[in-house]
Design a protein around this motif. Structure first.
Motif, short mmCIF file in Angstrom:
data_model
loop_
_atom_site.label_atom_id
_atom_site.label_comp_id
_atom_site.label_asym_id
_atom_site.label_seq_id
_atom_site.Cartn_x
_atom_site.Cartn_y
_atom_site.Cartn_z
N ILE A 202 59.01 61.16 7.75
CA ILE A 202 58.39 61.75 6.57
C ILE A 202 58.03 60.65 5.58
N ASP A 203 56.80 60.67 5.13
CA ASP A 203 56.35 59.80 4.05
C ASP A 203 56.62 60.54 2.74
N LEU A 204 57.63 60.07 1.97
CA LEU A 204 58.03 60.77 0.75
C LEU A 204 57.00 60.63 -0.37
N ASP A 205 56.21 59.59 -0.34
CA ASP A 205 55.19 59.43 -1.37
C ASP A 205 54.03 60.40 -1.15
N GLU A 206 53.60 60.51 0.09
CA GLU A 206 52.47 61.38 0.40
C GLU A 206 52.92 62.79 0.81
N LEU A 207 54.24 62.95 1.02
CA LEU A 207 54.78 64.21 1.53
C LEU A 207 54.00 64.66 2.77
N SER A 208 53.95 63.76 3.71
CA SER A 208 53.25 64.04 4.96
C SER A 208 54.09 63.53 6.13
N LEU A 209 53.81 64.06 7.30
CA LEU A 209 54.51 63.62 8.49
C LEU A 209 53.91 62.31 8.98
N VAL A 210 54.78 61.40 9.38
CA VAL A 210 54.34 60.11 9.88
C VAL A 210 54.54 60.09 11.39
N ARG A 211 53.47 59.87 12.11
CA ARG A 211 53.55 59.79 13.57
C ARG A 211 53.24 58.36 13.99
N ASP A 212 54.26 57.62 14.29
CA ASP A 212 54.06 56.24 14.71
C ASP A 212 54.89 55.95 15.95
N LEU A 213 54.53 54.88 16.62
CA LEU A 213 55.19 54.51 17.87
C LEU A 213 56.26 53.47 17.62
N LYS A 214 57.49 53.80 17.97
CA LYS A 214 58.60 52.86 17.88
C LYS A 214 58.95 52.41 19.29
N LEU A 215 58.71 51.14 19.57
CA LEU A 215 59.01 50.62 20.89
C LEU A 215 60.52 50.58 21.12
N SER A 216 60.91 50.75 22.36
CA SER A 216 62.34 50.79 22.66
C SER A 216 62.96 49.40 22.51
N HIS A 217 64.27 49.36 22.34
CA HIS A 217 65.00 48.09 22.24
C HIS A 217 66.17 48.14 23.22
#
Length: 329
Positions: A202-217
Motif C-alpha cells: 500500500i502506498d500511504l501517500d497515494e492510498l493506492s495498491l502497489v504492484r511491484d516485483l520483489k525478486l527472491s533472496h
C-alpha cells in the motif's frame, strides 16, 4: 563427472533450469542461456486472461459478422485460438536451441487451458508447466474445493496432451504433502516447489495498491528445502526446486535434499543471463571438491528419509532453536 539428470522424463545435461521469466522472450537470451550451461528453459507464462480475451474478441467479430476483421484469423480458427505470439515463441526457441523448451500456462480454472495446451504441444513444447496462480480469497470456498480445482486442471490437460505436465505449486495448502501425493496419483509428471505469489503493498501517500516485483533472496530457500526433503523418494513425479537460488551453494543444498533439477530466475534478472555460467561453474567446482562422480552420489542424502535425526525437520527443531538462542534478530 556425470552431471546429467532426469526431469519430467527428459534427460538433461545438468540440473540447472531457467524458470519462467521475461528473459526468455528474447531468442538471443535463450541461446546465450544454453551456451552458459542451462539444461532446459521454461518460457514465460501465457496467462488464462490473455487466452480468454482473444477468444472473446474472435467471438465478437463472428457475432458482428465483421468479414474484413474476420479475414485476419486463420482458416481453422478453432485450432488456432489464443495468443499466436506465444506459439511462435515456442517454435523459434525450439529451432534456436538443442535443450528442452518448456511452455508455461498460468491460470485459475480449466477454461481455455486444454485447447491451448494442445497447441503448445503442436508448436513443439517439450513439456508443459501448469502454474495455477489461485488465491482462495473467496471465504465461502473450502479447502477441498480449492484442491479439487487443481486436480481438475491437471487431469484435463493430461488427457489433452502426450507430453509431460508439471504442476507449479504454492506452499499454501493445509496438508501440502497430501496435495502433492494426490496430484502425483492423478498423473502429474513433476512438481515445481514453490510458486511465489506477488501480494500487493500500500502506498500511504497515494492510498493506492502497489504492484511491484520483489525478486527472491537466498533466505527463502528454507521452506522448499524442508518440503523437498519430505517428498523426495515418496512420489513418482520429478521434483524441481525453485525460489531463493542466488549462488551454486543453494543449488547444491537443493540437490542434497532430493531435487532432480534446480530452477532460477531472480539471480539471472539481477546479474544478467551470463550469470548462468557462474552458477554452472560454481556447481562443477563444488561437486569436484566433494569428489562427486555423478549427481546420484549426493541427491537425497539429506532428505527426511535419509537423515538419522528426522526430528531436525520437525517441531523439535523449533524448540531446540528457541532454547539454544541460536537465532538471528
Amino acid at each position: 563427472m556425470d552431471m546429467s539428470t532426469r526431469y519430467l522424463g527428459l534427460t538433461l545435461k545438468n540440473p540447472l533450469v531457467v524458470s519462467a521469466s521475461p528473459l526468455a522472450l528474447d531468442i538471443g537470451n535463450v541461446r546465450k542461456l544454453e551456451d552458459c550451461g542451462a539444461a532446459a528453459i521454461v518460457l514465460p507464462s501465457i496467462f488464462q486472461e490473455d487466452i480468454e480475451n482473444e477468444i472473446d474478441e474472435m467471438e465478437r467479430l463472428i457475432a458482428e459478422g465483421n468479414s474484413e476483421a474476420f479475414s485476419y484469423f486463420p482458416a481453422h480458427m478453432s485450432e488456432n485460438v489464443g495468443p499466436k505470439n506465444y506459439l511462435d515463441l515456442i517454435r523459434k526457441a525450439r529451432e534456436a536451441v538443442d535443450i528442452p523448451v518448456i511452455g508455461s500456462l498460468n491460470g485459475t480454472s480449466r477454461t481455455g487451458w486444454i485447447d491451448y495446451a494442445k497447441q503448445m504441444e503442436e508448436a513443439g513444447a517439450s513439456a508443459i508447466e501448469l502454474n495455477v496462480y489461485f488465491l482462495a480469497t473467496d471465504l465461502a470456498l473450502s479447502g477441498a474445493d480449492v484442491e479439487a480445482r487443481y486436480v481438475e486442471i491437471l487431469t484435463g490437460v493430461k488427457k489433452a496432451v502426450s507430453i509431460p505436465v508439471s504442476m507449479k505449486l504454492s506452499p499454501y495448502f493445509s496438508s501440502l504433502g497430501h496435495m502433492v501425493k494426490t496430484l502425483d496419483q492423478a498423473g502429474a509428471d513433476g512438481f515445481v516447489l514453490f510458486n511465489r505469489f506477488y501480494q500487493p503493498d500500500i502506498d500511504l501517500d497515494e492510498l493506492s495498491l502497489v504492484r511491484d516485483l520483489k525478486l527472491s533472496h537466498k533466505g527463502e530457500i528454507r521452506l522448499p528445502l524442508l518440503w523437498i526433503a519430505a517428498l523426495a523418494g515418496n512420489i513418482k513425479g520429478s521434483i524441481a526446486a525453485s525460489t531463493g537460488v542466488q549462488t551454486a551453494v543453494e543449488v547444491v543444498k537443493y540437490l542434497f535434499v532430493g531435487a532432480d533439477v534446480v530452477m532460477t530466475t531472480s539471480a539471472l534478472m539481477r546479474h544478467g543471463v551470463g550469470y548462468m555460467k557462474t552458477l554452472h561453474d560454481g556447481l562443477v567446482a563444488d561437486l569436484k571438491s566433494r569428489e562427486v562422480e555423478k549427481l546420484s552420489d549426493i541427491r537425497g542424502r539429506m532428505s527426511r528419509g535419509a537423515v538419522k535425526d528426522v526430528a531436525a525437520f520437525d517441531r523439535v527443531n523449533y524448540i531446540r532453536i528457541l532454547r539454544s538462542g541460536a537465532y538471528n534478530a
